[in-house]
Design a protein around this motif. Structure first.
Motif, PDB file in Angstrom:
ATOM      1  N   MET A 263       0.682  -0.665 -11.480  1.00  0.00           N
ATOM      2  CA  MET A 263      -0.498   0.398 -10.548  1.00  0.00           C
ATOM      3  C   MET A 263      -1.134   1.478 -10.409  1.00  0.00           C
ATOM      4  O   MET A 263      -0.924   1.813 -11.211  1.00  0.00           O
TER       5      MET A 263
ATOM      6  N   GLU B  68      -5.828   2.596  -6.733  1.00  0.00           N
ATOM      7  CA  GLU B  68      -6.235   1.775  -6.300  1.00  0.00           C
ATOM      8  C   GLU B  68      -7.317   2.467  -5.474  1.00  0.00           C
ATOM      9  O   GLU B  68      -8.785   1.468  -4.549  1.00  0.00           O
TER      10      GLU B  68
ATOM     11  N   LYS C   8     -11.240   3.204  -6.064  1.00  0.00           N
ATOM     12  CA  LYS C   8     -11.867   1.958  -6.762  1.00  0.00           C
ATOM     13  C   LYS C   8     -12.729   1.846  -4.865  1.00  0.00           C
ATOM     14  O   LYS C   8     -12.183   1.834  -3.934  1.00  0.00           O
TER      15      LYS C   8
ATOM     16  N   THR D 262     -11.551  -0.304  -2.731  1.00  0.00           N
ATOM     17  CA  THR D 262     -10.650  -1.367  -2.241  1.00  0.00           C
ATOM     18  C   THR D 262     -10.163  -1.317  -1.290  1.00  0.00           C
ATOM     19  O   THR D 262     -11.202  -0.157  -0.289  1.00  0.00           O
TER      20      THR D 262
ATOM     21  N   ASP E  45     -10.059  -5.679  -4.333  1.00  0.00           N
ATOM     22  CA  ASP E  45     -11.199  -5.059  -5.195  1.00  0.00           C
ATOM     23  C   ASP E  45     -12.511  -6.233  -4.001  1.00  0.00           C
ATOM     24  O   ASP E  45     -12.546  -7.103  -4.485  1.00  0.00           O
TER      25      ASP E  45
ATOM     26  N   LYS F 236     -14.932  -7.453  -6.647  1.00  0.00           N
ATOM     27  CA  LYS F 236     -15.535  -9.010  -6.827  1.00  0.00           C
ATOM     28  C   LYS F 236     -14.583  -9.732  -5.846  1.00  0.00           C
ATOM     29  O   LYS F 236     -14.052 -10.714  -6.607  1.00  0.00           O
TER      30      LYS F 236
ATOM     31  N   GLU G 165     -11.248  -9.947  -5.116  1.00  0.00           N
ATOM     32  CA  GLU G 165     -10.016  -9.840  -6.338  1.00  0.00           C
ATOM     33  C   GLU G 165      -9.238  -8.988  -5.958  1.00  0.00           C
ATOM     34  O   GLU G 165      -8.934  -7.663  -5.822  1.00  0.00           O
TER      35      GLU G 165
ATOM     36  N   CYS H 154      -6.071  -6.693  -6.544  1.00  0.00           N
ATOM     37  CA  CYS H 154      -5.162  -5.619  -7.682  1.00  0.00           C
ATOM     38  C   CYS H 154      -4.146  -5.546  -7.222  1.00  0.00           C
ATOM     39  O   CYS H 154      -3.194  -5.019  -8.211  1.00  0.00           O
ATOM     40  N   ASP H 155      -3.555  -5.450  -6.438  1.00  0.00           N
ATOM     41  CA  ASP H 155      -2.218  -5.343  -6.239  1.00  0.00           C
ATOM     42  C   ASP H 155      -1.692  -5.455  -4.891  1.00  0.00           C
ATOM     43  O   ASP H 155      -2.650  -6.399  -4.157  1.00  0.00           O
TER      44      ASP H 155
ATOM     45  N   VAL I 274      -2.183 -10.720  -8.626  1.00  0.00           N
ATOM     46  CA  VAL I 274      -2.834  -9.371  -8.974  1.00  0.00           C
ATOM     47  C   VAL I 274      -4.197 -10.618  -9.777  1.00  0.00           C
ATOM     48  O   VAL I 274      -3.335 -11.580 -11.476  1.00  0.00           O
ATOM     49  N   GLY I 275      -5.208 -10.678  -9.977  1.00  0.00           N
ATOM     50  CA  GLY I 275      -6.922 -10.984 -10.569  1.00  0.00           C
ATOM     51  C   GLY I 275      -6.874 -12.297  -9.892  1.00  0.00           C
ATOM     52  O   GLY I 275      -8.162 -13.256 -10.674  1.00  0.00           O
TER      53      GLY I 275
END
Length: 108
Positions: free
Chosen positions: A1, A4, A7, A9, A38, A41, A43, A45-46, A65-66
């Motif tokens: 990780m 975060e 960011k 987030t 995030d 996005k 998305e 992250c963790d 993740v992703g």
């Protein structure tokens, strides 16, 4: 990780009951899911899960993740159903859905 928190987030969480009669229910009656998303996005992250065995959480995190959470629940559901073959699969999916729904509601 990574870091975060620096960011754009947010952290969101969801919980679900584990079905009675499963071995997992003997250890804990609930499963929790924490997602770091995030916002730019949409998305993951963790992530983190409230399982006694670290490998279970680590595996689920790798699956998530992703992944995109807005309009991405179908993909997340499919990958969990295909690759997480353990008791409490439905509870894991419900906890993820609850966390994602909380995020989507707040973002709207």
């Amino acid at each position: 990780m990574g870091n975060e928190a620096t960011k754009n987030t947010v952290l969101t969480a969801g919980f679900a009951q584990i079905p009675k009669g499963t071995p997992l229910h003997e250890i804990s009656s609930m499963v929790g899911c924490v997602l770091i998303i995030d916002v730019d996005k949409d998305e993951i992250c963790d992530a983190s899960f409230t399982f006694v065995m670290d490998k279970t959480s680590e595996f689920l995190v790798q699956l998530l993740v992703g992944k995109t959470v807005v309009d991405g629940l179908k993909e997340i559901t499919e990958v969990i159903q295909e690759r997480f073959l353990a008791p409490g699969q439905g509870a894991v999916l419900q906890a993820i859905r609850a966390a994602v729904e909380r995020y989507v509601e707040k973002k709207s």
